[in-house]
Scaffold this motif. Structure first.
Motif, PDB file in Angstrom:
ATOM      1  N   LYS A  31      -1.167   2.894  -0.839  1.00 32.17           N
ATOM      2  CA  LYS A  31      -0.132   3.210   0.156  1.00 32.17           C
ATOM      3  C   LYS A  31       1.106   2.344  -0.055  1.00 32.17           C
ATOM      4  O   LYS A  31       2.243   2.791   0.140  1.00 32.17           O
ATOM      5  CB  LYS A  31      -0.693   3.006   1.569  1.00 32.17           C
ATOM      6  N   ASP A  32       0.908   1.077  -0.465  1.00 26.36           N
ATOM      7  CA  ASP A  32       2.038   0.165  -0.685  1.00 26.36           C
ATOM      8  C   ASP A  32       2.816   0.555  -1.942  1.00 26.36           C
ATOM      9  O   ASP A  32       4.050   0.523  -1.956  1.00 26.36           O
ATOM     10  CB  ASP A  32       1.536  -1.271  -0.818  1.00 26.36           C
ATOM     11  N   GLN A  33       2.102   0.926  -3.000  1.00 23.10           N
ATOM     12  CA  GLN A  33       2.769   1.381  -4.214  1.00 23.10           C
ATOM     13  C   GLN A  33       3.584   2.636  -3.943  1.00 23.10           C
ATOM     14  O   GLN A  33       4.723   2.760  -4.420  1.00 23.10           O
ATOM     15  CB  GLN A  33       1.725   1.653  -5.304  1.00 23.10           C
ATOM     16  N   HIS A  34       3.009   3.544  -3.161  1.00 21.97           N
ATOM     17  CA  HIS A  34       3.713   4.796  -2.865  1.00 21.97           C
ATOM     18  C   HIS A  34       5.024   4.522  -2.130  1.00 21.97           C
ATOM     19  O   HIS A  34       6.057   5.153  -2.414  1.00 21.97           O
ATOM     20  CB  HIS A  34       2.812   5.706  -2.037  1.00 21.97           C
ATOM     21  N   LEU A  35       4.993   3.596  -1.191  1.00 21.58           N
ATOM     22  CA  LEU A  35       6.220   3.206  -0.495  1.00 21.58           C
ATOM     23  C   LEU A  35       7.194   2.544  -1.460  1.00 21.58           C
ATOM     24  O   LEU A  35       8.396   2.861  -1.470  1.00 21.58           O
ATOM     25  CB  LEU A  35       5.888   2.259   0.651  1.00 21.58           C
ATOM     26  N   ASP A  36       6.707   1.631  -2.282  1.00 22.86           N
ATOM     27  CA  ASP A  36       7.574   0.904  -3.211  1.00 22.86           C
ATOM     28  C   ASP A  36       8.266   1.849  -4.189  1.00 22.86           C
ATOM     29  O   ASP A  36       9.449   1.666  -4.515  1.00 22.86           O
ATOM     30  CB  ASP A  36       6.765  -0.140  -3.990  1.00 22.86           C
ATOM     31  N   TYR A  37       7.555   2.858  -4.663  1.00 27.63           N
ATOM     32  CA  TYR A  37       8.153   3.791  -5.617  1.00 27.63           C
ATOM     33  C   TYR A  37       9.317   4.563  -5.002  1.00 27.63           C
ATOM     34  O   TYR A  37      10.240   4.990  -5.710  1.00 27.63           O
ATOM     35  CB  TYR A  37       7.103   4.772  -6.142  1.00 27.63           C
ATOM     36  N   ALA A  38       9.277   4.751  -3.677  1.00 32.22           N
ATOM     37  CA  ALA A  38      10.382   5.452  -3.012  1.00 32.22           C
ATOM     38  C   ALA A  38      11.683   4.675  -3.143  1.00 32.22           C
ATOM     39  O   ALA A  38      12.779   5.264  -3.117  1.00 32.22           O
ATOM     40  CB  ALA A  38      10.042   5.693  -1.541  1.00 32.22           C
ATOM     41  N   LYS A  39      11.603   3.343  -3.282  1.00 34.59           N
ATOM     42  CA  LYS A  39      12.814   2.548  -3.491  1.00 34.59           C
ATOM     43  C   LYS A  39      13.536   2.978  -4.765  1.00 34.59           C
ATOM     44  O   LYS A  39      14.777   2.964  -4.834  1.00 34.59           O
ATOM     45  CB  LYS A  39      12.467   1.063  -3.600  1.00 34.59           C
ATOM     46  N   LEU A  40      12.768   3.320  -5.786  1.00 38.74           N
ATOM     47  CA  LEU A  40      13.356   3.712  -7.069  1.00 38.74           C
ATOM     48  C   LEU A  40      14.149   5.008  -6.924  1.00 38.74           C
ATOM     49  O   LEU A  40      15.189   5.183  -7.558  1.00 38.74           O
ATOM     50  CB  LEU A  40      12.256   3.860  -8.126  1.00 38.74           C
ATOM     51  N   ARG A  41      13.638   5.932  -6.097  1.00 34.65           N
ATOM     52  CA  ARG A  41      14.370   7.187  -5.865  1.00 34.65           C
ATOM     53  C   ARG A  41      15.692   6.909  -5.142  1.00 34.65           C
ATOM     54  O   ARG A  41      16.703   7.571  -5.399  1.00 34.65           O
ATOM     55  CB  ARG A  41      13.528   8.148  -5.020  1.00 34.65           C
ATOM     56  N   ALA A  42      15.690   5.930  -4.227  1.00 38.93           N
ATOM     57  CA  ALA A  42      16.921   5.578  -3.520  1.00 38.93           C
ATOM     58  C   ALA A  42      17.967   5.051  -4.492  1.00 38.93           C
ATOM     59  O   ALA A  42      19.154   5.402  -4.398  1.00 38.93           O
ATOM     60  CB  ALA A  42      16.621   4.536  -2.441  1.00 38.93           C
ATOM     61  N   ILE A  43      17.539   4.216  -5.448  1.00 40.74           N
ATOM     62  CA  ILE A  43      18.486   3.632  -6.408  1.00 40.74           C
ATOM     63  C   ILE A  43      18.978   4.683  -7.394  1.00 40.74           C
ATOM     64  O   ILE A  43      20.177   4.760  -7.696  1.00 40.74           O
ATOM     65  CB  ILE A  43      17.819   2.463  -7.158  1.00 40.74           C
ATOM     66  N   GLU A  44      18.055   5.500  -7.910  1.00 43.68           N
ATOM     67  CA  GLU A  44      18.444   6.513  -8.900  1.00 43.68           C
ATOM     68  C   GLU A  44      19.464   7.487  -8.336  1.00 43.68           C
ATOM     69  O   GLU A  44      20.375   7.923  -9.049  1.00 43.68           O
ATOM     70  CB  GLU A  44      17.204   7.296  -9.346  1.00 43.68           C
ATOM     71  N   THR A  45      19.336   7.834  -7.067  1.00 45.79           N
ATOM     72  CA  THR A  45      20.198   8.855  -6.467  1.00 45.79           C
ATOM     73  C   THR A  45      21.267   8.286  -5.550  1.00 45.79           C
ATOM     74  O   THR A  45      22.181   9.004  -5.160  1.00 45.79           O
ATOM     75  CB  THR A  45      19.340   9.841  -5.644  1.00 45.79           C
ATOM     76  N   ARG A  46      21.125   6.993  -5.183  1.00 43.40           N
ATOM     77  CA  ARG A  46      21.988   6.368  -4.171  1.00 43.40           C
ATOM     78  C   ARG A  46      21.975   7.191  -2.888  1.00 43.40           C
ATOM     79  O   ARG A  46      22.994   7.550  -2.318  1.00 43.40           O
ATOM     80  CB  ARG A  46      23.409   6.179  -4.704  1.00 43.40           C
ATOM     81  N   ARG A  47      20.750   7.461  -2.459  1.00 42.86           N
ATOM     82  CA  ARG A  47      20.515   8.171  -1.212  1.00 42.86           C
ATOM     83  C   ARG A  47      19.556   7.363  -0.338  1.00 42.86           C
ATOM     84  O   ARG A  47      18.649   6.700  -0.839  1.00 42.86           O
ATOM     85  CB  ARG A  47      19.870   9.555  -1.463  1.00 42.86           C
ATOM     86  N   TRP A  48      19.741   7.428   0.961  1.00 46.90           N
ATOM     87  CA  TRP A  48      18.752   6.864   1.879  1.00 46.90           C
ATOM     88  C   TRP A  48      17.466   7.657   1.763  1.00 46.90           C
ATOM     89  O   TRP A  48      17.480   8.886   1.542  1.00 46.90           O
ATOM     90  CB  TRP A  48      19.249   6.931   3.320  1.00 46.90           C
ATOM     91  N   VAL A  49      16.353   6.979   1.927  1.00 48.58           N
ATOM     92  CA  VAL A  49      15.041   7.619   1.997  1.00 48.58           C
ATOM     93  C   VAL A  49      14.487   7.400   3.400  1.00 48.58           C
ATOM     94  O   VAL A  49      14.378   6.260   3.862  1.00 48.58           O
ATOM     95  CB  VAL A  49      14.069   7.040   0.951  1.00 48.58           C
ATOM     96  N   ALA A  50      14.166   8.504   4.067  1.00 51.87           N
ATOM     97  CA  ALA A  50      13.482   8.447   5.359  1.00 51.87           C
ATOM     98  C   ALA A  50      12.062   8.924   5.118  1.00 51.87           C
ATOM     99  O   ALA A  50      11.844  10.011   4.586  1.00 51.87           O
ATOM    100  CB  ALA A  50      14.182   9.337   6.383  1.00 51.87           C
ATOM    101  N   ARG A  51      11.098   8.109   5.513  1.00 46.68           N
ATOM    102  CA  ARG A  51       9.704   8.369   5.142  1.00 46.68           C
ATOM    103  C   ARG A  51       8.826   8.445   6.378  1.00 46.68           C
ATOM    104  O   ARG A  51       8.728   7.484   7.140  1.00 46.68           O
ATOM    105  CB  ARG A  51       9.219   7.249   4.220  1.00 46.68           C
ATOM    106  N   SER A  52       8.173   9.600   6.561  1.00 40.66           N
ATOM    107  CA  SER A  52       7.222   9.787   7.654  1.00 40.66           C
ATOM    108  C   SER A  52       5.836   9.924   7.051  1.00 40.66           C
ATOM    109  O   SER A  52       5.539  10.887   6.347  1.00 40.66           O
ATOM    110  CB  SER A  52       7.568  11.045   8.463  1.00 40.66           C
ATOM    111  N   ALA A  53       4.967   8.937   7.326  1.00 46.02           N
ATOM    112  CA  ALA A  53       3.605   8.932   6.803  1.00 46.02           C
ATOM    113  C   ALA A  53       2.629   8.993   7.964  1.00 46.02           C
ATOM    114  O   ALA A  53       2.772   8.240   8.936  1.00 46.02           O
ATOM    115  CB  ALA A  53       3.361   7.679   5.968  1.00 46.02           C
ATOM    116  N   ASN A  54       1.655   9.844   7.882  1.00 45.89           N
ATOM    117  CA  ASN A  54       0.735  10.078   8.983  1.00 45.89           C
ATOM    118  C   ASN A  54       0.103   8.792   9.517  1.00 45.89           C
ATOM    119  O   ASN A  54       0.123   8.519  10.713  1.00 45.89           O
ATOM    120  CB  ASN A  54      -0.354  11.056   8.524  1.00 45.89           C
ATOM    121  N   THR A  55      -0.458   7.999   8.616  1.00 50.48           N
ATOM    122  CA  THR A  55      -1.104   6.749   9.020  1.00 50.48           C
ATOM    123  C   THR A  55      -0.336   5.526   8.544  1.00 50.48           C
ATOM    124  O   THR A  55      -0.820   4.403   8.673  1.00 50.48           O
ATOM    125  CB  THR A  55      -2.534   6.695   8.462  1.00 50.48           C
TER     126      THR A  55
END
Length: 540
Positions: free
Chosen positions: A445-469
């Motif tokens: 779960k922590d790796q999955h969150l961390d990888y989202a940071k890379l998408r923010a940098i590559e695109t220069r977009r905010w990431v909003a993340r809704s995870a069930n648990t």
């Protein structure tokens, strides 16, 4: 092999220790492959037979340790079905990556025989990038261990991913490891001092220049002010109870009440997690579905808002319209099931996106076209074939005010180029909806969150993340986690994010690095195949 095996094991351990979610040991990536390169060098320089087999077996063991240590949590998603099934299936992601990695090292050895150490090492980088690109492109895709992902916890170091994507990180790591190996080999081989000095200078420059550029960019990056109020809901419903013990309307009530807790008149997006609506919905009659109506009724108090929620949907056909469609109980009628994202508004308009990057085995039948002859067998036995359907390309959800959101469902968030395509089509922020509860309280779960940071940098977009648990979060355009929830807690968070319409170099050009590297890898493999017809050069 025995004396080189400890070196391979050491490499596996160093790479595992360096891997996310640990933020303080990332620097070990810069030397993690050195023991492995020394083990291969020892084998090449030895007088033993079957060197290629030794290199393959030795490197496989080291890479197996690295992969199992990093993605051990895959087993947790399957253990509910019992160890007799879970253990053999989890051996696929544990072993397939190491097999491809070891193959890249074997190809390096074959190329080395015909060229020399310098060209061989350059070829090794190409073979490795070719493996990574293959492993994100074919039906058994699992790009979780792409080497450039290793900087996800030290995102301040790789702000230049907006130009290269994660494959720039792969090249950076291999370049530094090769230089470190050559420096050590030079000492062992008593190379001239000038040569060693040049290698040391190259190592320092390759380390310092990208790092300096990244830190300068990070501390000087300024977002354009273009706020939008977004809410991310974390209902914390046990994934094993979602489709059983808890009624669907009760699950929706939980998310509605959480949303209302922090909603405000100018809220433009509500995010609910993957499969937030767990009951199957007929897409052709979606406006009549009671749970869809329940979600839409909630929006009446927020006239300008859009709800992005996960849901299970299906569609009927009068023929087998897609390769994933399965026959129903009605003769001549076929159906596709989808893991979907729904964009719901106050109007009758509904936007639907079908998850396209499906988990091999769990959500898709790998090589379904090639194995299509097995479909009648599965159907005769009463099983579905092809699992989920998908759509061929990315989607963008637009709010009533024209804001573009990229609906990303779970596994899809680890594909940089795929997310970038949605941004190129108009997405101004990235909405990740996921259900990471299957992995329990592991590093997955922590790796999955961390990888989202890379998408923010590559695109220069905010990431909003809704995870069930959990972990739900908001990530800014620099890759900073601005807000996040705790694991396995019921919560809701809101944030004014800055929308962005600018296109980065990576968004514009996509995975140009692995594409070029793969072409070179194919050419080099052809050379390796044809090469034995010519006289082999002595190994340097």
């Amino acid at each position: 092999m025995k004396k080189n095996l400890p070196l391979a094991i050491l490499s596996g351990l160093l790479l595992w220790i360096a891997w996310p979610p640990t933020p303080y040991t990332t620097f070990l990536l810069f030397i993690g492959f050195v023991p492995m390169l020394l083990a291969m060098e020892n084998i090449i320089q030895s007088t033993s037979a079957k060197k290629g087999r030794q290199i393959f077996n030795t490197t496989f063991i080291g890479f197996f340790i690295w992969n199992v240590g990093s993605v051990y949590w895959v087993y947790n998603a399957l253990k509910q079905v019992g160890d007799l099934v879970a253990i053999p299936i989890t051996l696929i992601p544990y072993s397939l990556g190491p097999l491809l990695m070891a193959t890249a090292c074997w190809l390096y050895y074959r190329l080395r025989l015909m060229t020399g150490r310098g060209w061989g090492l350059a070829g090794l980088v190409c073979f490795w990038i070719g493996y990574e690109y293959l492993h994100q492109s074919w039906d058994l895709n699992f790009p979780w261990m792409t080497l450039g992902n290793g900087f996800a916890t030290t995102h301040q170091w790789i702000q230049w991913y907006e130009y290269t994507g994660v494959y720039g990180g792969t090249i950076w790591v291999w370049g530094l490891n090769i230089l470190a190996f050559l420096i050590y080999a030079g000492l062992r081989e008593a190379q001239p001092k000038k040569v060693r000095l040049k290698l040391i200078t190259a190592f320092v420059l390759l380390l310092v220049l990208p790092l300096s550029f990244s830190l300068f960019t990070y501390y000087n990056y300024t977002e354009q002010k273009n706020p939008s109020n977004v809410i991310a809901v974390q209902p914390n419903i046990d994934p094993y109870e979602k489709e059983g013990s808890i009624p669907v309307n009760q699950q929706l009530d939980i998310m509605i009440n959480l949303s209302k807790r922090v909603a405000q008149p100018n809220t433009e997006f509500f995010l609910w997690p993957e499969t937030a609506i767990p009951d199957y919905i007929n897409e052709d009659d979606i406006n009549a579905n009671q749970y869809f109506k329940q979600a839409q009724h909630f929006l009446r108090s927020y006239k300008n808002s859009t709800l992005i929620t996960g849901g299970e949907t299906y569609r009927f056909y009068n023929s087998r319209a897609t390769s994933t469609a399965s026959p129903t109980e009605q003769p001549g009628i076929f159906a596709d099931n989808f893991s979907s994202a729904l964009g719901i508004e106050n109007s009758g308009k509904v936007q639907i996106y079908h998850k396209s990057r499906l988990v091999p085995g769990a959500e898709s039948l790998p090589f379904g076209n090639a194995l299509s002859f097995l479909k009648p067998v599965f159907e005769h036995l009463g099983g579905a074939t092809g699992a989920y359907g998908s759509q061929p390309d990315v989607g963008v959800f637009y709010s009533q005010s024209g804001i573009g959101a990229d609906p990303v469902i779970c596994f899809e968030s680890i594909w940089g180029a795929y997310v970038a395509r949605s941004v190129k089509k108009g997405a101004q922020f990235i909405a990740v909806i996921t259900n990471d509860g299957w992995w329990e309280n592991t590093s997955g779960k922590d790796q999955h969150l961390d990888y989202a940071k890379l998408r923010a940098i590559e695109t220069r977009r905010w990431v909003a993340r809704s995870a069930n648990t959990g972990i739900s979060a908001f990530i800014n355009q620099r890759g900073d986690v601005v807000q996040q929830t705790k694991w396995w807690t019921q919560d809701v968070i809101k944030q004014d994010i800055n929308l962005n319409s600018d296109i980065t170099f990576y968004v514009e050009h996509g995975d140009y690095l692995p594409e070029a590297g793969s072409i070179l890898a194919v050419l080099l493999i052809g050379f390796v195949i044809v090469g034995p017809r010519f006289k082999k050069r002595s190994v340097a």
